[in-house]
Design an enzyme around this catalytic site. Structure first.
Site, mmCIF file in Angstrom:
data_model
loop_
_atom_site.group_PDB
_atom_site.id
_atom_site.type_symbol
_atom_site.label_atom_id
_atom_site.label_comp_id
_atom_site.label_asym_id
_atom_site.label_seq_id
_atom_site.Cartn_x
_atom_site.Cartn_y
_atom_site.Cartn_z
ATOM 1 N N LEU A 60 0.804 -1.227 0.000
ATOM 2 C CA LEU A 60 0.000 0.000 0.000
ATOM 3 C C LEU A 60 0.837 1.277 0.000
ATOM 4 O O LEU A 60 0.310 2.351 -0.269
ATOM 5 C CB LEU A 60 -0.928 0.017 1.225
ATOM 6 C CG LEU A 60 -2.010 -1.051 1.283
ATOM 7 C CD1 LEU A 60 -2.913 -0.804 2.490
ATOM 8 C CD2 LEU A 60 -2.832 -1.071 0.012
ATOM 9 N N LYS A 61 2.102 1.168 0.355
ATOM 10 C CA LYS A 61 2.986 2.340 0.396
ATOM 11 C C LYS A 61 2.287 3.507 1.096
ATOM 12 O O LYS A 61 2.129 4.603 0.547
ATOM 13 C CB LYS A 61 3.403 2.747 -1.020
ATOM 14 C CG LYS A 61 4.218 1.662 -1.738
ATOM 15 C CD LYS A 61 4.691 2.135 -3.097
ATOM 16 C CE LYS A 61 5.741 1.238 -3.706
ATOM 17 N NZ LYS A 61 5.237 -0.074 -4.171
ATOM 18 N N ILE A 65 -1.462 10.732 7.788
ATOM 19 C CA ILE A 65 -1.317 11.080 9.194
ATOM 20 C C ILE A 65 -1.399 9.786 10.013
ATOM 21 O O ILE A 65 -1.993 8.787 9.580
ATOM 22 C CB ILE A 65 -2.391 12.093 9.660
ATOM 23 C CG1 ILE A 65 -3.801 11.525 9.468
ATOM 24 C CG2 ILE A 65 -2.228 13.409 8.906
ATOM 25 C CD1 ILE A 65 -4.873 12.364 10.132
ATOM 26 N N GLY A 208 8.014 -9.868 -10.454
ATOM 27 C CA GLY A 208 6.770 -9.705 -11.196
ATOM 28 C C GLY A 208 6.897 -10.165 -12.630
ATOM 29 O O GLY A 208 6.770 -11.339 -12.956
HETATM 30 O O1 C5P Z 1 9.902 -5.570 -12.380
HETATM 31 P P1 C5P Z 1 8.877 -6.472 -11.763
HETATM 32 O O2 C5P Z 1 7.714 -6.742 -12.643
HETATM 33 O O3 C5P Z 1 9.496 -7.738 -11.205
HETATM 34 O O4 C5P Z 1 8.296 -5.655 -10.529
HETATM 35 C C1 C5P Z 1 7.499 -6.219 -9.536
HETATM 36 C C2 C5P Z 1 7.206 -5.170 -8.478
HETATM 37 O O5 C5P Z 1 8.397 -4.716 -7.890
HETATM 38 C C3 C5P Z 1 6.499 -3.922 -9.019
HETATM 39 O O6 C5P Z 1 5.149 -4.030 -8.720
HETATM 40 C C4 C5P Z 1 7.123 -2.781 -8.251
HETATM 41 O O7 C5P Z 1 6.332 -2.490 -7.108
HETATM 42 C C5 C5P Z 1 8.404 -3.317 -7.731
HETATM 43 N N1 C5P Z 1 9.636 -2.797 -8.391
HETATM 44 C C6 C5P Z 1 10.363 -1.833 -7.774
HETATM 45 N N2 C5P Z 1 11.555 -1.390 -8.327
HETATM 46 C C7 C5P Z 1 11.990 -1.890 -9.498
HETATM 47 C C8 C5P Z 1 11.246 -2.877 -10.159
HETATM 48 C C9 C5P Z 1 10.064 -3.310 -9.580
HETATM 49 O O8 C5P Z 1 9.986 -1.366 -6.709
HETATM 50 N N3 C5P Z 1 13.157 -1.454 -9.993
#
Ligand code: C5P
Length: 232
Positions: A60-61, A65, A208
């Site tokens: 959720l990042k 507050i 991902g």
């Molecule tokens: O690149 P990939 O599809 O593996 O990314 C999966 C998740 O990792 C993304 O949803 C993103 O939140 C995060 N990500 C990141 N920094 C990167 C690549 C991906 O935070 N350089």
């Protein structure tokens, strides 16, 4: 099973996410749900994963507050997720409120997001931060641990520095992973292999597109598991 691998479900619909979960089968136990899928499909996507025996990292990042962060973390605990992210740049009060809310859910881990991996030193300067990315990651990670967070999210390039600095039980979760042997991205400034990230001290890797966009996601996941078991 390798619960160090968190597969990111970056999809526009619940059915495409469910399709990948089906394809990966019992071997994949941990999934990340981010803002896209949560917004498009709603919290039932998380509940269904949890009901199916999966663990869920709800990315959720949060930056709000303290009382709003606490309320959101409570909602995360109620739907059964295992990890949630809060921006460490929110400061101690925000981080502590997240940790306090998570106490009611013993399986829920609060991860502090240090610096998002798309930012470089120049981007930090633009928002008034004079430190380098590495300095800022370390500062925020220390702040997060002092506030009681269970772990941090950072790029694999910072994993070793964090592992050498933070308490040994701190979770270190790293995105930015490419499959071993996949030189397509060739972007060594931001990506490492999963084995390199774990070797540097990450406890979990988030993967991902290398899996979801593979011609055979199950094979790609199996290759990742093999890579990690060889690196163990
Ligand atoms: O690149 P990939 O599809 O593996 O990314 C999966 C998740 O990792 C993304 O949803 C993103 O939140 C995060 N990500 C990141 N920094 C990167 C690549 C991906 O935070 N350089």
């Amino acid at each position: 099973m390798d619960s160090r691998i968190i597969v990111s479900l970056d999809f526009a619909t619940a059915s495409s996410a469910a399709g990948l979960v089906r394809q990966l089968g019992p071997a994949a136990t941990f999934y990340k749900v981010g803002l896209q899928l949560l917004t498009a499909a709603g919290p039932s996507v998380v509940r269904e994963l949890v009901d199916g025996g999966k663990r869920v990292f709800l990315d959720l990042k949060l930056l709000e507050i303290p009382s709003s962060v606490a309320a959101a973390v409570t909602a995360v605990g109620q739907i059964g997720a295992s990890m949630v992210t809060v921006h460490a740049s929110g400061g101690s009060a925000v981080l502590r409120s997240a940790v306090e809310a998570a106490r009611h859910f013993p399986r829920l881990k609060v991860l502090a997001l240090t610096v998002i991996t798309s930012m470089d030193d120049e981007d930090l300067r633009e928002v008034g931060v004079g430190s380098t990315v590495r300095e800022q990651v370390l500062r925020l990670a220390r702040l997060a641990v002092a506030a009681g967070c269970h772990g941090v999210v950072a790029s694999p390039l910072e994993a070793r520095m964090l592992r050498e600095t933070l308490p040994s039980d701190t979770l270190i979760v790293t995105p930015g992973i490419q499959l071993a042997g996949d030189s397509k991205k060739g972007d060594h400034a931001r990506f490492t292999t999963a084995a390199q990230a774990i070797g540097a001290g990450a406890t979990h890797v988030v993967v991902g597109r290398p899996i979801s966009r593979a011609s055979n996601p199950a094979d790609a996941f199996a290759a990742l598991r093999a890579e990690l078991s060889a690196a163990r």
